[in-house]
Design an enzyme around this catalytic site. Structure first.
Site, PDB file in Angstrom:
ATOM      1  N   HIS A  56      82.891 -21.079 -58.399  1.00 42.14           N
ATOM      2  CA  HIS A  56      82.830 -22.545 -58.300  1.00 42.14           C
ATOM      3  C   HIS A  56      83.804 -23.102 -57.250  1.00 42.14           C
ATOM      4  O   HIS A  56      83.354 -23.740 -56.288  1.00 42.14           O
ATOM      5  CB  HIS A  56      83.037 -23.178 -59.676  1.00 42.14           C
ATOM      6  CG  HIS A  56      83.250 -24.649 -59.631  1.00 42.14           C
ATOM      7  ND1 HIS A  56      82.280 -25.536 -59.205  1.00 42.14           N
ATOM      8  CD2 HIS A  56      84.347 -25.408 -59.911  1.00 42.14           C
ATOM      9  CE1 HIS A  56      82.765 -26.767 -59.253  1.00 42.14           C
ATOM     10  NE2 HIS A  56      84.015 -26.712 -59.669  1.00 42.14           N
ATOM     11  N   HIS A  81      91.282 -26.780 -56.636  1.00 39.80           N
ATOM     12  CA  HIS A  81      91.114 -28.034 -57.376  1.00 39.80           C
ATOM     13  C   HIS A  81      91.088 -27.870 -58.898  1.00 39.80           C
ATOM     14  O   HIS A  81      91.409 -28.806 -59.624  1.00 39.80           O
ATOM     15  CB  HIS A  81      89.891 -28.813 -56.876  1.00 39.80           C
ATOM     16  CG  HIS A  81      88.584 -28.370 -57.448  1.00 39.80           C
ATOM     17  ND1 HIS A  81      87.832 -27.372 -56.884  1.00 39.80           N
ATOM     18  CD2 HIS A  81      87.891 -28.782 -58.545  1.00 39.80           C
ATOM     19  CE1 HIS A  81      86.730 -27.189 -57.606  1.00 39.80           C
ATOM     20  NE2 HIS A  81      86.741 -28.039 -58.621  1.00 39.80           N
ATOM     21  N   GLU A  85      94.426 -27.511 -63.759  1.00 39.29           N
ATOM     22  CA  GLU A  85      93.868 -27.928 -65.035  1.00 39.29           C
ATOM     23  C   GLU A  85      93.486 -26.746 -65.928  1.00 39.29           C
ATOM     24  O   GLU A  85      93.672 -26.788 -67.136  1.00 39.29           O
ATOM     25  CB  GLU A  85      92.643 -28.822 -64.813  1.00 39.29           C
ATOM     26  CG  GLU A  85      92.469 -29.750 -65.996  1.00 39.29           C
ATOM     27  CD  GLU A  85      91.160 -30.514 -65.958  1.00 39.29           C
ATOM     28  OE1 GLU A  85      90.385 -30.325 -65.005  1.00 39.29           O
ATOM     29  OE2 GLU A  85      90.931 -31.285 -66.899  1.00 39.29           O
ATOM     30  N   ASP A  86      92.967 -25.713 -65.332  1.00 38.77           N
ATOM     31  CA  ASP A  86      92.402 -24.625 -66.137  1.00 38.77           C
ATOM     32  C   ASP A  86      93.275 -23.388 -66.272  1.00 38.77           C
ATOM     33  O   ASP A  86      92.949 -22.491 -67.038  1.00 38.77           O
ATOM     34  CB  ASP A  86      91.041 -24.189 -65.541  1.00 38.77           C
ATOM     35  CG  ASP A  86      90.030 -25.321 -65.562  1.00 38.77           C
ATOM     36  OD1 ASP A  86      90.284 -26.307 -66.278  1.00 38.77           O
ATOM     37  OD2 ASP A  86      89.010 -25.218 -64.863  1.00 38.77           O
ATOM     38  N   ASP A 147      82.848 -31.092 -55.362  1.00 42.36           N
ATOM     39  CA  ASP A 147      82.907 -30.540 -56.722  1.00 42.36           C
ATOM     40  C   ASP A 147      81.679 -30.992 -57.510  1.00 42.36           C
ATOM     41  O   ASP A 147      80.980 -30.199 -58.141  1.00 42.36           O
ATOM     42  CB  ASP A 147      84.206 -31.048 -57.374  1.00 42.36           C
ATOM     43  CG  ASP A 147      84.371 -30.583 -58.812  1.00 42.36           C
ATOM     44  OD1 ASP A 147      84.066 -29.405 -59.091  1.00 42.36           O
ATOM     45  OD2 ASP A 147      84.815 -31.405 -59.645  1.00 42.36           O
ATOM     46  N   ASP A 267      55.651 -45.609 -45.731  1.00 39.29           N
ATOM     47  CA  ASP A 267      56.611 -45.012 -44.793  1.00 39.29           C
ATOM     48  C   ASP A 267      56.984 -43.571 -45.172  1.00 39.29           C
ATOM     49  O   ASP A 267      58.004 -43.062 -44.799  1.00 39.29           O
ATOM     50  CB  ASP A 267      57.837 -45.894 -44.603  1.00 39.29           C
ATOM     51  CG  ASP A 267      58.525 -46.232 -45.903  1.00 39.29           C
ATOM     52  OD1 ASP A 267      59.516 -46.942 -45.879  1.00 39.29           O
ATOM     53  OD2 ASP A 267      58.037 -45.757 -46.956  1.00 39.29           O
TER      54      ASP A 267
HETATM   55 MN    MN Z   1      85.432 -28.256 -60.359  1.00 40.66          MN
END
Ligand code: MN
Length: 721
Positions: A56, A81, A85-86, A147, A267
């Protein structure tokens, strides 16, 4: 499970190549370092699909490098990124290993990801502003778009409920946002992906119909563009000519807006001519070629080159009548215009940097960004904004949540009290505390964008004047002031009632001026403050209303006068009562308090003998009206050479020798004897009384006249009641 080493090596090579191809300059070291840290940090994590999690951040970095190419720092931030957090790596660590810049972008991306967690999006515009208020660096948004794009591309693995929520958020928040950043391609893709998950039926229906008509459409377009190609070649122009990509969501929206079917959207037939040379004039030249070949429809012509769209989109749009009378839209633009239309901010920046930016260009770019978000030009830190990619938009506002998930906009540094008044005046009036993100905080705590705020109220709580020191909103200030004023009015009213009751009891009378004077004397700003102090028990009325406190000097004078009068009368040897009443006891009347020298008259009372009044006493005159028979002639004993004691009040300048000067003035007149002198001095003046022996009132008056003329004496009068 980590990505296998061989595969990882290939991935890194691919990323570096992409960066090289798309970015202006690339610091490979730092990208390699970020790549390694990210793959190490995520090595034990997996995506919902079962893939190693590292795929990812890697793909997000690839999107940044390929589709929103801005700079190498953005690529590094994309790789990192999700690390903070993880995983166990901290922001401080990132800052130390990389730079504060990288850490700030990573932090920004993490924070805005958290904003939507578990919330229903019902105020999209406010959410977009909320995001902007949290974002200081434009690159935070670029990484976030990448992301989101990757998550949308891989949304299949998610449970259906989550798919819908993320798709809705994408459609309502991120896609319009991408549009405002000028990221045309990202916007279309986000919309189409969201559309797919939100309305799969319509999406698939439309996709099938477009596919069915593809062959037919392509054949027609080929027929249409052949003469154009020949002409462009004849003039030796460098160009690319393409069919216009079909965005399902925009077709779908058009169908709904025009209330028509797929077949009714004319169109759908469209081509785009992209000229490689950076020369806008060529676009108009090519427009001439097209219009020569096919008849244009006048009111469908748009010149976005001379007048670009707000997000800096530039292109010529013309609709012409093609073979078989079908309408075809033709877009004509340069490569640079195309890049900017597709990649927005990023491409813009890249072009500017390559051309090494004239100042005018920088200003234009910044103005453009600003206009995208604000439609106004309000700040002046142009150079700084650009140098650091700083957005600084909506930085003077914060967006916070109610417990129900509603968003409220407040000025920066707002506190729970501001928030409470924003909710409802009543909540503001009774707020006693606040929970911010679940923690109890003091009422003066500044709130931050994204905070969830819950107000605790109590019926017994009321606005406190100290709140005025920290509240920010006009609403809070006005309401607190209004409450305080009202409470004060009430207090003042209570205090006034107490005051009035007290003076009534003490049989005193005060007019408004008297109260004002008393309040000032006691150091209150005004009578209202004085009454409030009374109500709050801060003033002891009994003490204040003690006569000595009200007019201590006059009172002293009264006591002194009584004393003086007694001595003077004794000295005079009493009074003479003539006729039949001789020998009856007498008293001096309190109302006029006669002293020797005063013309007097007696009045026979019931039980108290004769009262001696001054002849001009108002009381006596009133009594005499009905009881003239009770008046008795009386007089001060007066013999040759005898004198009365009289008092003279004097005031003057306190200077050396003044006492001598006074006594000289007195004794030099008819050899007047002085009985006593009682003088006190304050600052530069003196005041006091002189008692003298005079033969009659005329003698006294002459003395007073003389004293008045003496140097240094301001004032002289008979010591009187
Ligand atoms: Mn992410």
């Amino acid at each position: 499970m980590a990505v296998p080493a061989v595969k990882a090596k290939k991935m890194l090579e691919e990323l570096l190549e992409t960066c090289d191809a798309n970015l202006y300059k690339v610091d490979k070291e730092i990208i390699i370092k970020a790549f390694q840290l990210s793959s190490e940090a995520h090595k034990d994590h997996f995506r919902v699909s079962g893939e190693p999690y590292f795929t990812h951040p890697f793909e997000v970095a690839m999107i940044v490098a390929r589709e929103i190419p801005l700079d190498d720092i953005s690529v590094v931030a994309a790789l990192l990124h999700d690390v903070v957090e993880d995983t166990d790596y901290t922001l401080d660590f990132i800052e130390k290993e990389f730079s504060p810049e990288v850490a700030e972008i990573v932090d920004g991306v993490t924070k805005i990801s958290g904003v939507f967690r578990g919330r229903d999006i019902n105020q999209a515009e406010n959410y977009r502003k909320l995001l902007l208020s949290m974002v200081k660096d434009v690159r935070v948004m670029l990484v976030k778009f990448a992301d989101r794009l990757h998550n949308m591309r891989t949304l299949d693995a998610m449970p259906i409920e989550k798919q819908r929520r993320i798709a809705k958020e994408t459609l309502e928040i991120y896609a319009p946002f991408a549009h405002r950043f000028g990221l045309g391609r990202v916007k279309w893709e986000l919309e189409d992906l969201a559309f797919k998950y939100l309305n799969r039926q319509a999406y698939e229906d439309l996709a099938r119909k477009i596919k069915e008509k593809r062959r037919e459409r392509e054949a027609y377009i080929n027929r249409f563009k052949q003469p154009i190609i020949e002409s462009l070649n004849k003039y030796g122009l460098k160009y690319e000519i393409t069919g216009r990509p079909k965005h399902l969501y925009s077709i779908y929206r058009k169908m709904i807006k025009r209330n028509t079917t797929f077949e009714g959207i004319y169109d759908l037939l469209a081509i785009r001519i992209i000229l490689e040379e950076d020369n806008p004039h060529q676009c108009f030249f090519v427009l001439g070629i097209v219009n020569e070949l096919y008849k244009p429809i006048p009111d469908r012509f748009k010149d976005y080159i001379s007048i670009p769209k707000k997000n800096n989109y530039q292109s010529l749009h013309t609709t012409v009548v093609g073979p078989d009378g079908k309408l075809v839209e033709v877009q004509i633009r340069t490569r640079k215009m195309h890049e900017i239309a597709e990649k927005g901010v990023a491409a813009h920046w890249r072009y500017k940097e390559e051309n090494f930016t004239k100042d005018r260009d920088i200003e234009e770019w910044v103005n453009w960004i600003r206009e995208i978000f604000e439609g106004s030009n309000k700040d002046e830190a142009t150079q700084e904004l650009l140098a650091s990619f700083r957005l600084n938009l909506y930085q003077d506002e914060i967006y916070v949540f109610t417990p129900a998930g509603d968003l409220r906009r407040l000025p920066i540094n707002s506190t729970p009290v501001d928030f409470a008044f924003e909710i409802h005046t009543k909540v503001g009036y009774h707020c006693i505390g606040a929970k911010v993100n679940g923690k109890i905080v003091p009422l003066n705590t500044p709130l931050k964008s994204g905070d969830r705020v819950e107000i605790l109220t109590s019926k017994n709580q009321h606005p406190n004047p100290s709140w005025l020191r920290f509240v920010q909103t006009h609403k809070a200030k006005t309401n607190i002031r209004r409450y305080i004023n009202k409470a004060e009015e009430q207090r003042a009213k209570e205090g006034k009632e107490i005051w009035e009751k007290t003076i009534k009891k003490l049989k005193l009378s005060f007019n408004q001026d008297d109260v004002q004077r008393l309040a000032n004397k006691l150091k209150f700003d005004n009578a209202k403050r004085f009454f409030i102090a009374i109500a709050q028990g801060e003033v002891d009325l009994n003490k204040i209303l003690n006569p000595e406190v009200i007019e201590p000097e006059e009172n002293k004078v009264e006591i002194e006068f009584d004393k003086f009068a007694r001595i003077a009368r004794q000295d005079a040897g009493g009074i003479l009562v003539e006729g039949e009443h001789k020998g009856i006891i007498y008293k001096f009347a309190k109302c006029c308090n006669p002293i020797p020298g005063d013309p007097i008259i007696g009045f026979i009372t019931v039980g108290e003998g004769i009262k001696i009044h001054r002849r001009n006493c108002k009381n006596l005159i009133a009594l005499a009206e009905n009881h003239e028979d009770r008046l008795v002639p009386v007089s001060w004993p007066k013999t040759e050479g005898s004198f009365f004691v009289a008092g003279i009040k004097i005031k003057g300048e306190d200077k050396p020798g003044i006492l001598q000067s006074i006594s000289n003035s007195i004794t030099n007149y008819r050899n007047t004897n002085i009985k006593s002198v009682n003088i006190s001095s304050h600052d530069s003046y003196f005041e006091g009384t002189v008692t003298v022996y005079v033969s009659d009132l005329e003698h006294l008056n002459r003395l007073i006249e003389r004293l008045k003329k003496s140097p240094g004496i301001f004032h002289a009068e008979r010591f009187n009641q």
